[in-house]
Design a protein around this motif. Structure first.
Motif, PDB file in Angstrom:
ATOM      1  N   LEU A  89       0.668  -1.231  -0.129  1.00  0.00           N
ATOM      2  CA  LEU A  89       0.043  -0.081  -0.119  1.00  0.00           C
ATOM      3  C   LEU A  89       0.934   1.289   0.036  1.00  0.00           C
ATOM      4  O   LEU A  89       0.575   2.213  -0.774  1.00  0.00           O
ATOM      5  N   LEU A  90       1.989   1.198   0.788  1.00  0.00           N
ATOM      6  CA  LEU A  90       2.938   2.361   0.775  1.00  0.00           C
ATOM      7  C   LEU A  90       3.461   2.546  -0.627  1.00  0.00           C
ATOM      8  O   LEU A  90       3.590   3.704  -0.922  1.00  0.00           O
ATOM      9  N   GLU A  91       3.845   1.431  -1.335  1.00  0.00           N
ATOM     10  CA  GLU A  91       4.357   1.528  -2.713  1.00  0.00           C
ATOM     11  C   GLU A  91       3.312   2.478  -3.634  1.00  0.00           C
ATOM     12  O   GLU A  91       3.636   3.131  -4.404  1.00  0.00           O
ATOM     13  N   VAL A  92       1.979   1.899  -3.473  1.00  0.00           N
ATOM     14  CA  VAL A  92       0.665   2.723  -4.305  1.00  0.00           C
ATOM     15  C   VAL A  92       0.673   3.902  -3.990  1.00  0.00           C
ATOM     16  O   VAL A  92       0.389   4.805  -4.810  1.00  0.00           O
ATOM     17  N   ILE A  93       0.598   4.198  -2.754  1.00  0.00           N
ATOM     18  CA  ILE A  93       0.564   5.658  -2.242  1.00  0.00           C
ATOM     19  C   ILE A  93       1.711   6.673  -2.700  1.00  0.00           C
ATOM     20  O   ILE A  93       1.665   7.938  -3.101  1.00  0.00           O
ATOM     21  N   PHE A  94       3.026   6.027  -2.509  1.00  0.00           N
ATOM     22  CA  PHE A  94       4.111   6.684  -3.026  1.00  0.00           C
ATOM     23  C   PHE A  94       3.957   6.972  -4.358  1.00  0.00           C
ATOM     24  O   PHE A  94       4.195   8.151  -4.725  1.00  0.00           O
ATOM     25  N   ALA A 126      14.143   1.763   3.338  1.00  0.00           N
ATOM     26  CA  ALA A 126      14.377   2.991   3.329  1.00  0.00           C
ATOM     27  C   ALA A 126      14.093   3.753   4.807  1.00  0.00           C
ATOM     28  O   ALA A 126      14.742   4.606   5.365  1.00  0.00           O
ATOM     29  N   ILE A 127      12.706   3.560   5.415  1.00  0.00           N
ATOM     30  CA  ILE A 127      12.482   3.920   6.548  1.00  0.00           C
ATOM     31  C   ILE A 127      13.449   3.443   7.650  1.00  0.00           C
ATOM     32  O   ILE A 127      13.883   4.256   8.779  1.00  0.00           O
ATOM     33  N   PRO A 155       5.590   9.378   2.377  1.00  0.00           N
ATOM     34  CA  PRO A 155       4.604  10.129   3.227  1.00  0.00           C
ATOM     35  C   PRO A 155       4.859   9.905   4.809  1.00  0.00           C
ATOM     36  O   PRO A 155       5.553   8.998   5.227  1.00  0.00           O
ATOM     37  N   SER A 156       4.563  10.940   5.723  1.00  0.00           N
ATOM     38  CA  SER A 156       4.928  10.995   6.990  1.00  0.00           C
ATOM     39  C   SER A 156       4.400   9.910   7.876  1.00  0.00           C
ATOM     40  O   SER A 156       5.024   9.096   8.709  1.00  0.00           O
ATOM     41  N   PHE A 157       3.285   9.220   7.487  1.00  0.00           N
ATOM     42  CA  PHE A 157       2.642   8.326   8.243  1.00  0.00           C
ATOM     43  C   PHE A 157       3.359   6.853   8.150  1.00  0.00           C
ATOM     44  O   PHE A 157       3.055   5.873   8.875  1.00  0.00           O
ATOM     45  N   SER A 158       4.354   6.700   7.078  1.00  0.00           N
ATOM     46  CA  SER A 158       4.934   5.564   6.901  1.00  0.00           C
ATOM     47  C   SER A 158       5.908   5.106   8.062  1.00  0.00           C
ATOM     48  O   SER A 158       6.351   3.892   8.261  1.00  0.00           O
ATOM     49  N   PHE A 159       5.890   6.081   9.104  1.00  0.00           N
ATOM     50  CA  PHE A 159       6.741   5.798  10.414  1.00  0.00           C
ATOM     51  C   PHE A 159       5.939   4.680  11.087  1.00  0.00           C
ATOM     52  O   PHE A 159       6.437   4.033  12.175  1.00  0.00           O
ATOM     53  N   LEU A 160       4.721   4.489  10.800  1.00  0.00           N
ATOM     54  CA  LEU A 160       3.806   3.455  11.665  1.00  0.00           C
ATOM     55  C   LEU A 160       4.542   2.068  11.565  1.00  0.00           C
ATOM     56  O   LEU A 160       4.354   1.022  12.469  1.00  0.00           O
TER      57      LEU A 160
END
Length: 361
Positions: A89-94, A126-127, A155-160
């Protein structure tokens, strides 16, 4: 925690991980083996694998009191699956955020070159790389790619993910307490692959598939696998301990067909994930030509060196700060990525390459 054989083996594996960190003499021996289940094994992956394997074995001996290990194993499967899906999902949003296609390989050229795609994501890497660089940066070897050049685009929420990974680690440790030694070894192996797969590759990568499906295999069929191992090693104690860990569907009065289905369910799921991976790869492939978009190039047209004779056409989109190269599809995808590194180094901010799985056939 008393010193026993499991702990000794764990300590040896961690020491071996340390040796891999400081020397390359074992690489020719280790790499061909780890390559099979770590999907393009590298020095960083090898160090992580043996370190995690040893750590999981040692930590499996920590808690003395009885706990519901089956419950924690189920929780581990759920958290591991959520984490892998989160990576996709992070890949898609990115990509939506960057305005680039889903069926492309993104290559950041800031600092160390790092690539990522839905089929093989490095965003979670990367995170974690950003966090580790800030904490132990001076101790990270230059030949270990931490993927930090991708971090600026997330995005900032990726730190989750920083919450999910430690939680997964803890539940795996709890799930491995007081298990028979062979079951512990299986769980430590698959858990190490899963952690590495989450960080490097994602849901559709070999380590993640081996890891999450391996843990699921231990949950559903670990009793039978350990029983076979006990008979092979003629270990009566292993067989006796194994009786405490019955599969969730055993002795439930199920029909023969249902019992067979329960045995093979994990393999059906594995085949399903692999089928989905190749379906996405073929559906998103652009077999007619490669589209290479170079963003914020330092020149109006970049000499691609050895690739130049494979270039079909070049189009400069000055309004978008983008140069588009169409490249002959006969080029192998991996070879193209490697050959683009040199001419595009320090020549652009990032570039994308459309994927073409047909080039591997």
């Amino acid at each position: 925690m008393k010193l026993n054989k499991t702990i000794i083996v764990g300590l040896i594996l961690i020491l071996f991980s340390g040796l891999l960190f400081v020397t390359n003499i074992f690489n020719p021996i280790i790499r061909p083996i780890t390559y099979i289940f770590l999907m393009g094994s590298s020095k960083g992956k090898d160090i992580m694998f043996f370190g995690l394997l040893g750590l999981f074995l040692i930590l499996s001996q920590v808690i003395k009191k009885d706990i519901d290990v089956t419950k924690y194993l189920k929780i581990s499967i759920v958290i591991g699956s959520i984490t892998l899906v989160f990576g996709i999902l992070l890949e898609v949003i990115f990509r939506l955020q960057m305005g680039i296609k889903l069926n492309t390989i993104f290559a950041s050229m800031t600092s160390t070159m790092t690539t990522t795609s839905i089929l093989h994501t490095h965003l979670i890497k990367a995170i974690l790389g950003e966090v580790l660089t800030k904490i132990i940066g001076p101790f990270i070897q230059t030949d270990i790619n931490t993927g930090v050049s991708l971090y600026q685009y997330l995005p900032s929420f990726s730190f989750l993910i920083i919450i999910l990974l430690p939680t997964l680690f803890i539940t795996i440790v709890l799930a491995s307490q007081k298990r028979p030694w062979f079951s512990n070894l299986l769980l430590a192996f698959f858990s190490s692959c899963l952690i590495i797969g989450i960080i490097d590759g994602g849901l559709f990568g070999t380590p993640a598939i081996v890891g999450i499906m391996g843990i699921y295999l231990v949950y559903r069929n670990g009793y039978y696998i350990t029983r076979i191992a006990g008979k092979i090693f003629k270990d009566e104690n292993l067989l006796k301990e194994n009786e405490k860990y019955q599969p969730p569907y055993r002795n439930k009065g199920l029909s023969k067909k249902r019992r067979i289905f329960n045995h093979i369910l994990v393999y059906i799921v594995v085949i399903g994930i692999i089928f989905l991976r190749f379906t996405i790869a073929f559906a998103g492939a652009e077999p007619d030509c490669y589209t290479v978009d170079v963003i914020n190039a330092t020149e109006d047209e970049i000499d691609l060196g050895n690739i130049s004779d494979k270039v079909i056409s070049v189009e400069n989109h000055t309004d978008l700060n983008k140069i588009t190269y169409l490249i002959d599809p006969s080029y192998n995808e991996m070879q193209l990525l490697n050959d683009l590194k040199v001419p595009l180094n320090d020549s652009c901010e990032y570039y994308t390459v459309s994927w073409n799985i047909y080039s591997y056939l």
